[in-house]
Design a protein around this motif. Structure first.
Motif, PDB file in Angstrom:
ATOM      1  N   PHE A 166      -7.046  -0.099  -3.205  1.00 48.41           N
ATOM      2  CA  PHE A 166      -7.956   0.330  -4.268  1.00 48.41           C
ATOM      3  C   PHE A 166      -8.018   1.854  -4.353  1.00 48.41           C
ATOM      4  CE2 PHE A 166      -9.755  -4.006  -4.083  1.00 48.41           C
ATOM      5  CZ  PHE A 166      -9.945  -4.252  -5.441  1.00 48.41           C
ATOM      6  N   THR A 167      -8.084   2.507  -3.202  1.00 46.20           N
ATOM      7  CA  THR A 167      -8.199   3.969  -3.185  1.00 46.20           C
ATOM      8  C   THR A 167      -6.978   4.629  -3.816  1.00 46.20           C
ATOM      9  OG1 THR A 167      -9.594   3.907  -1.198  1.00 46.20           O
ATOM     10  CG2 THR A 167      -8.496   5.990  -1.697  1.00 46.20           C
ATOM     11  N   SER A 168      -5.799   4.104  -3.519  1.00 42.51           N
ATOM     12  CA  SER A 168      -4.571   4.658  -4.106  1.00 42.51           C
ATOM     13  C   SER A 168      -4.579   4.513  -5.623  1.00 42.51           C
ATOM     14  CB  SER A 168      -3.341   3.956  -3.528  1.00 42.51           C
ATOM     15  OG  SER A 168      -3.194   4.232  -2.157  1.00 42.51           O
ATOM     16  N   MET A 169      -4.991   3.335  -6.103  1.00 40.79           N
ATOM     17  CA  MET A 169      -5.039   3.103  -7.546  1.00 40.79           C
ATOM     18  C   MET A 169      -6.092   3.984  -8.217  1.00 40.79           C
ATOM     19  SD  MET A 169      -2.696   1.088  -8.573  1.00 40.79           S
ATOM     20  CE  MET A 169      -3.350   1.000 -10.237  1.00 40.79           C
ATOM     21  N   ILE A 170      -7.240   4.130  -7.576  1.00 36.28           N
ATOM     22  CA  ILE A 170      -8.298   4.991  -8.118  1.00 36.28           C
ATOM     23  C   ILE A 170      -7.796   6.425  -8.235  1.00 36.28           C
ATOM     24  CG2 ILE A 170     -10.536   6.044  -7.567  1.00 36.28           C
ATOM     25  CD1 ILE A 170     -11.330   3.272  -6.378  1.00 36.28           C
ATOM     26  N   ASN A 229       0.832  -1.206   0.000  1.00 33.48           N
ATOM     27  CA  ASN A 229       0.000   0.000   0.000  1.00 33.48           C
ATOM     28  C   ASN A 229       0.866   1.255   0.000  1.00 33.48           C
ATOM     29  OD1 ASN A 229      -2.406  -1.373  -0.043  1.00 33.48           O
ATOM     30  ND2 ASN A 229      -2.814  -1.170   2.147  1.00 33.48           N
ATOM     31  N   THR A 230       1.933   1.224   0.794  1.00 31.22           N
ATOM     32  CA  THR A 230       2.845   2.370   0.857  1.00 31.22           C
ATOM     33  C   THR A 230       3.517   2.602  -0.489  1.00 31.22           C
ATOM     34  OG1 THR A 230       3.285   1.948   3.209  1.00 31.22           O
ATOM     35  CG2 THR A 230       4.870   3.323   2.031  1.00 31.22           C
ATOM     36  N   ILE A 231       4.001   1.519  -1.101  1.00 33.51           N
ATOM     37  CA  ILE A 231       4.702   1.636  -2.384  1.00 33.51           C
ATOM     38  C   ILE A 231       3.742   2.080  -3.489  1.00 33.51           C
ATOM     39  CG2 ILE A 231       6.026   0.410  -4.141  1.00 33.51           C
ATOM     40  CD1 ILE A 231       7.548   0.757  -1.534  1.00 33.51           C
ATOM     41  N   ILE A 232       2.584   1.424  -3.577  1.00 33.22           N
ATOM     42  CA  ILE A 232       1.612   1.742  -4.629  1.00 33.22           C
ATOM     43  C   ILE A 232       1.126   3.180  -4.508  1.00 33.22           C
ATOM     44  CG2 ILE A 232      -0.752   1.256  -5.415  1.00 33.22           C
ATOM     45  CD1 ILE A 232      -0.132  -1.742  -4.850  1.00 33.22           C
TER      46      ILE A 232
END
Length: 298
Positions: free
Chosen positions: A163-167, A129-132
């Motif tokens: 998901f939120t980071s990718m969105i 999550n941190t990396i993405i």
């Protein structure tokens, strides 16, 4: 912390030497209170008494140092762990990775991520999550998507934050349709969008002038009892700017106000007046159940 210090001194005065566990509690408390000089002094006291710090000791210090921006000092402790032991664990890497990214040291953080893999440590979903998230922030959407797609092969499942980071990354790239598809996939897989997810989706809709979609998302926020607070004031502000003072919008604000407690709404009103006086007046009248007066204002 003063009471904790008294207890420690009392233990010593009575001939009861504090253990590593006792010192860890004190160091963790200093870290959370952002008193890192005191935490480091306690760490030195441990050494002087012949006590060997464990992973919890180092992790508490590294976490505290990173949170106050003393990343270089945190890195020194990390290297000390590698040289003397105990070996850094996944939590250690996660804390330091976050500290490096927050400090703007993107390349250094990515090298640390590679080192983690080389050292044989399996990254967890917090690591990814941190990396993405930081890849998306750094405009490396392709790299983020590659990691995102690789999660199942690592026996990891993306969570709401993933998901939120990718969105957010997709919307930043102007890929609204793809972000909506991923949002749908997120919900279908049983992950509940949080206020940040909705915040990002609404902003994306407004950015692409999709007022109906923004309205739909805002209504969904209210239905899920997300209140109008400091986190999403700017969503409604942007909606106001894009949509104007129409009856449809007034109804939405009225719905927001009905779902918001008075003690939460009053400081929000104060903030809204600072942002936009006219906007604040509109919200105030709706909050006071005098929505018809807004129409008169215009």
């Amino acid at each position: 912390m003063a009471e904790a210090e008294k207890v420690l001194h009392s233990m010593v005065a009575r001939g009861c030497e504090p253990s590593v566990f006792s010192y860890n509690i004190l160091i963790d408390g200093y870290g959370k209170a952002k008193k890192l000089d005191e935490a480091m002094q306690t760490f030195e006291d441990m050494h002087s008494k012949g006590l060997t710090p464990n992973a919890i000791t180092y992790n508490s210090l590294i976490d505290g140092l990173c949170k106050v921006g003393r990343v270089a000092a945190a890195q020194e402790l990390f290297m000390e762990m590698q040289a003397r032991g105990p070996s850094p664990n996944v939590y250690t890497y996660n804390v330091l990775l976050n500290g490096l990214f927050t400090n703007g040291s993107y390349e250094e953080a990515m090298r640390l991520f590679e080192k983690m893999d080389n050292d044989g440590l399996e990254a967890d979903i917090v690591t990814y999550n941190t990396i993405i998230n930081n890849m998306c922030k750094s405009n490396n959407l392709d790299g983020a998507k590659k990691l995102f797609d690789s999660l199942p092969s690592k026996e990891l499942q993306p969570d709401t934050q993933t998901f939120t980071s990718m969105i957010n990354g997709l919307i930043t790239k102007g890929m609204l349709k793809e972000s909506e598809d991923l949002f749908t996939e997120m919900v279908e897989k049983g992950h509940t969008p949080d206020d940040i997810t909705y915040y990002i989706m609404v902003r994306g809709s407004l950015l692409h002038n999709d007022i109906d979609k923004a309205m739909q998302l805002l209504n969904a926020m209210i239905d899920r009892e997300f209140s109008l607070d400091a986190t999403n004031i700017s969503i409604v502000e942007d909606f106001f700017a894009a949509h104007g003072p129409k009856i449809k919008f007034i109804g939405l604000v009225d719905k927001f106000c009905q779902s918001t407690k008075v003690k939460v709404m009053l400081p929000v009103l104060s903030q809204l007046f600072k942002v936009n006086v006219l906007f604040g007046i509109c919200i105030y009248f709706v909050f006071m159940r005098k929505a018809e007066m807004i129409v008169t204002l215009y």
